[in-house]
Motif scaffolding. Structure first.
Motif, short mmCIF file in Angstrom:
data_model
loop_
_atom_site.label_atom_id
_atom_site.label_comp_id
_atom_site.label_asym_id
_atom_site.label_seq_id
_atom_site.Cartn_x
_atom_site.Cartn_y
_atom_site.Cartn_z
N GLY A 116 -6.08 3.46 -3.21
CA GLY A 116 -7.11 2.74 -2.47
C GLY A 116 -7.15 1.28 -2.88
N TYR A 117 -8.18 0.58 -2.40
CA TYR A 117 -8.36 -0.86 -2.66
C TYR A 117 -9.51 -1.09 -3.66
N GLN B 76 -11.97 2.00 -3.83
CA GLN B 76 -12.34 2.50 -2.51
C GLN B 76 -11.21 3.39 -2.02
N GLN B 77 -11.40 4.68 -2.14
CA GLN B 77 -10.32 5.66 -1.96
C GLN B 77 -9.78 5.67 -0.54
N GLU C 51 0.82 -1.23 0.00
CA GLU C 51 0.00 0.00 0.00
C GLU C 51 0.84 1.27 0.00
N ALA C 52 2.15 1.14 0.32
CA ALA C 52 3.04 2.31 0.35
C ALA C 52 3.97 2.34 -0.86
N ALA C 53 3.76 1.45 -1.79
CA ALA C 53 4.42 1.44 -3.11
C ALA C 53 5.89 1.02 -3.21
N PRO C 54 6.62 0.37 -2.34
CA PRO C 54 6.24 -0.10 -1.02
C PRO C 54 7.10 0.46 0.12
N VAL C 55 8.25 1.13 -0.19
CA VAL C 55 9.25 1.38 0.85
C VAL C 55 8.80 2.48 1.79
N HIS D 96 -3.36 5.69 6.37
CA HIS D 96 -3.57 4.26 6.13
C HIS D 96 -3.17 3.46 7.37
N ASP D 97 -4.06 2.59 7.81
CA ASP D 97 -3.79 1.70 8.93
C ASP D 97 -3.02 0.50 8.40
#
Length: 739
Positions: free
Chosen positions: A596-597, A607-608, A545-549, A613-614
């Motif tokens: 989002g997912y 789903q924005q 989710e962080a694209a990733p680093v 982000h948790d």
């Protein structure tokens, strides 16, 4: 003669008019504006935020990254006239700088004076301004880093605000201070003056929690953030990679594989244009197109072709199993999948093809594209390689990656062009890399680490990427490394440990460093690479989710047992978790965070993400900003009301049996809620030895696994991570528990 005089007069009038405009626009003196104008015109300088920092309330320290001989002239033209500039000796003596040195007060740099100078503190306390020029090093040596600490002390004593300044593009100037082999020269690169708002060190250090003891770290991080701030995040991936081709040359070799050899930027873009036209004919703009390919040049060409044509590359994890592939295809509404018949046959993936077709996708085969591409098409693509097929928008989706499905159906993580460019440049602002480096990438592109760090980062930074199709070839990979002489490598601890077992002493001797993620690095793995190959493993942390680093250790900022410190422009917060005293649940925000997912119950619907982000990770951060991963929130066992980290259990077991692989899982227990089971490859694992060891090292009794299950190998995901879902299932079957 008259014509010459007239031309000179016209130039002089234009110069004066532009200088007058710049004087008003930026609040400069006329002398400053007059001397700044040639730079503004020659380098098309972007300087939108300069008025803000000129108006900053004193005392102020301008922290300038000194990349070229031109920087002092620029800063003398742009900063307030009452600023005291501490110049290096060459700039203080240079005859051509004389007109600019007349604009403000200057003194020659003397490191000893900076460390102890009471004069500088007095200047600042008198509502003064100070300009300090820091060496242009992403990872400065110990001597250079002393300057950060010295300036931090001065700023603290004077309660001064810090304003970091980075001139993006100055590294490529003919007057650059970086050797030409590391930074190719360009006569007139576009320059971007990146500045950040004035902040005190206390404010900086407290942005992500408690104030840090080492305020030199806070200053260094803020300067790195300004370095990253020079990145134009309005440029899409296609444009950012093309910009790199302009910097390093269209003929610069940028990717290589074991099939088709080395490709230059020009050849890469030409191939991408041919591919993009075929995809364009079969799909709609913005449509998700599946990519089912290994690490090869063809995979990179496919990605670039999709971005050129405005399509979204959905990276299919062909190791996830047919059910997850079908679910992924349906979740992202993938109607077309790009693949290779040769790859499908060699990797025995016929069941994956069937699963994708069951999800509603049809296949576009690379072999068919090659066979039907005419010489005229190739010629046209070679001529038009610089131009994308569709308008580019950095805010639009570029890639879809899928979670492992360990928590149910795989979720689709949607990453924009901006997310991916941002994360690549965040990494470049923290790790020392150059066009002379060769990156050895064995991680598949359906894994975010392999995609961003192993593929996109080389493309935008000029490194050559050597792509290998499978990380599981433990004997072959060291041999290839010995022939290709990579300087940088990425991988996971599991893969790295296996490569070391099969490697000759010279196979990895060319490596400068290795970036490891996805799982904790064992001390033994680190020691082997350090002692046998003189290569340092720098451990980092990321998530898809962080694209990733998210964080990484570096040469000057490293602490074993941690995953390093946050990359520039990423913010975190820790929420309290019941039963966890030291640490909390990690939330992240930043330009690299996903759009989002998409989920199986709402296919194709984005789903924005709302600001934060948790991550679901439990972490702790020390007062120097180093992050320690305590475990996933779902990787904690609740035993008799107490929270026990399964990751901590694994670390304890690893200390006792370092040569083997271990996984701790929680299974139901009628009496205490849950109990811990150790699944291990250690043949001699004995419960009594483990109890004694844990007691000697002060571990709580609850951390000691109740049962031990011995296996030949642990189940792993395609990314190299332990497959805890399969491991837990295996443990419960062995113990005769209901799954």
């Amino acid at each position: 003669m008259i014509l010459g005089v007239g031309l000179f007069a016209a130039v002089a009038i234009a110069w004066l008019l532009i200088a007058a405009i710049e004087k008003v626009r930026l609040g400069l003196s006329f002398a400053q504006a007059f001397l700044y104008t040639p730079f503004k015109l020659a380098y098309r300088i972007t300087d939108h935020n300069l008025r803000t920092i000129r108006d900053a309330n004193a005392p102020v320290i301008y922290a300038i990254v000194h990349q070229s001989k031109l920087d002092p002239a620029l800063m003398l033209s742009l900063l307030p006239e009452n600023t005291l500039h501490i110049l290096d000796e060459a700039s203080a003596r240079s005859f051509w700088l004389e007109p600019w040195r007349e604009l403000a007060r200057t003194i020659a740099f003397n490191a000893e004076h900076v460390f102890v100078s009471r004069r500088l503190v007095r200047v600042l306390k008198g509502r003064g301004r100070l300009a300090v020029y820091f060496p242009d090093a992403v990872e400065p040596d110990v001597k250079s880093f002393r300057l950060y600490r010295a300036v931090s002390r001065i700023a603290l004593q004077a309660d001064a605000r810090i304003v970091p300044i980075f001139v993006g593009g100055a590294r490529w100037l003919p007057s650059s201070l970086t050797p030409a082999e590391l930074a190719p020269r360009r006569l007139f690169p576009r320059l971007v003056v990146s500045v950040l708002p004035p902040m005190t060190l206390e404010q900086l250090a407290a942005r992500d929690g408690e104030p840090a003891r080492n305020r030199g770290n806070a200053l260094f991080d803020y300067v790195a953030e300004a370095r990253f701030g020079a990145t134009d995040l309005s440029r899409g991936l296609f444009q950012s990679i093309r910009d790199a081709s302009d910097r390093f040359g269209a003929s610069h070799p940028v990717i290589e594989d074991v099939v088709s050899g080395t490709l230059s930027y020009r050849t890469l873009f030409a191939g991408a244009r041919v591919f993009g036209q075929r995809v364009e004919a079969r799909t709609a703009p913005g449509e998700a197109v599946g990519v089912l390919l290994p690490n090869t040049n063809a995979m990179v060409i496919s990605l670039l072709g999709m971005w050129s044509s405005g399509r979204v590359a959905a990276m299919i994890n062909y190791t996830a199993g047919p059910a997850n592939v079908t679910s992924a295809v349906r979740t992202a509404v993938i109607r077309t999948v790009v693949s290779s018949r040769a790859f499908i046959e060699k990797a025995s993936l016929a069941d994956v093809v069937t699963a994708a077709e069951e999800g509603g996708a049809k296949f576009l085969w690379l072999e068919d594209i090659r066979e039907t591409t005419s010489g005229l098409e190739k010629l046209a693509a070679a001529a038009c390689w610089r131009w994308p097929l569709q308008p580019q928008d950095a805010q639009k989706p570029a890639v879809i990656l899928f979670t492992s499905g360990s928590e149910g159906h795989p979720k689709a993580v949607v990453l924009s062009n901006r997310n991916l460019v941002a994360n690549a440049m965040q990494a470049e602002a923290r790790l020392t890399i150059s066009p002379r480096d060769i990156l050895f990438n064995v991680l598949p592109a359906f894994h975010s680490f392999g995609l961003t760090c192993g593929t996109i980062l080389p493309l935008v930074s000029g490194m050559r990427a050597f792509l290998y199709p499978s990380p599981l070839h433990y004997k072959i990979i060291p041999e290839i490394a010995g022939k290709k002489h990579p300087t940088v490598m990425i991988g996971t601890d599991t893969f790295l440990a296996n490569y070391a077992r099969h490697a000759g002493d010279g196979d990895f001797a060319s490596l400068r460093f290795i970036v490891a993620g996805a799982e904790p690095v064992k001390a033994e793995t680190r020691r082997i690479y350090r002692d046998r190959f003189q290569a340092e493993i720098v451990e980092g942390f990321g998530l898809t989710e962080a694209a990733p680093v998210v964080a990484v250790n570096t040469a000057i900022h490293s602490r074993e047992g941690t995953v390093g410190r946050l990359l520039p422009a990423i913010r975190m917060r820790l929420d309290a978790v019941e039963g966890i005293k030291d640490g909390g649940r990690l939330w992240l925000a930043g330009p690299n965070m996903m759009m989002g997912y998409m989920t199986a119950d709402r296919p194709g619907e984005l789903q924005q993400l709302e600001n934060w982000h948790d991550t679901g990770d439990i972490v702790s951060a020390d007062r120097d900003g180093f992050i320690t991963i305590r475990g996933r929130a779902k990787r904690f066992a609740k035993i008799a009301g107490e929270m026990v980290s399964l990751g901590a259990v694994e670390m304890m077991v690893r200390s006792l049996w370092p040569e083997d692989n271990h996984a701790a899982v929680a299974v139901p227990d009628k009496r205490r809620g849950e109990r811990i089971v150790l699944v291990t490859t250690a043949d001699d694992a004995d419960p009594e030895d483990l109890r004694k060891f844990s007691k000697q090292h002060g571990a709580a009794e609850l951390m000691v696994p109740h049962d031990i299950v011995k296996v030949d190998t642990l189940p792993v995901l395609g990314s190299g991570k332990t497959d805890y879902v399969a491991t837990k299932k295996l443990a419960m079957e062995q113990l005769g528990l209901t799954v």
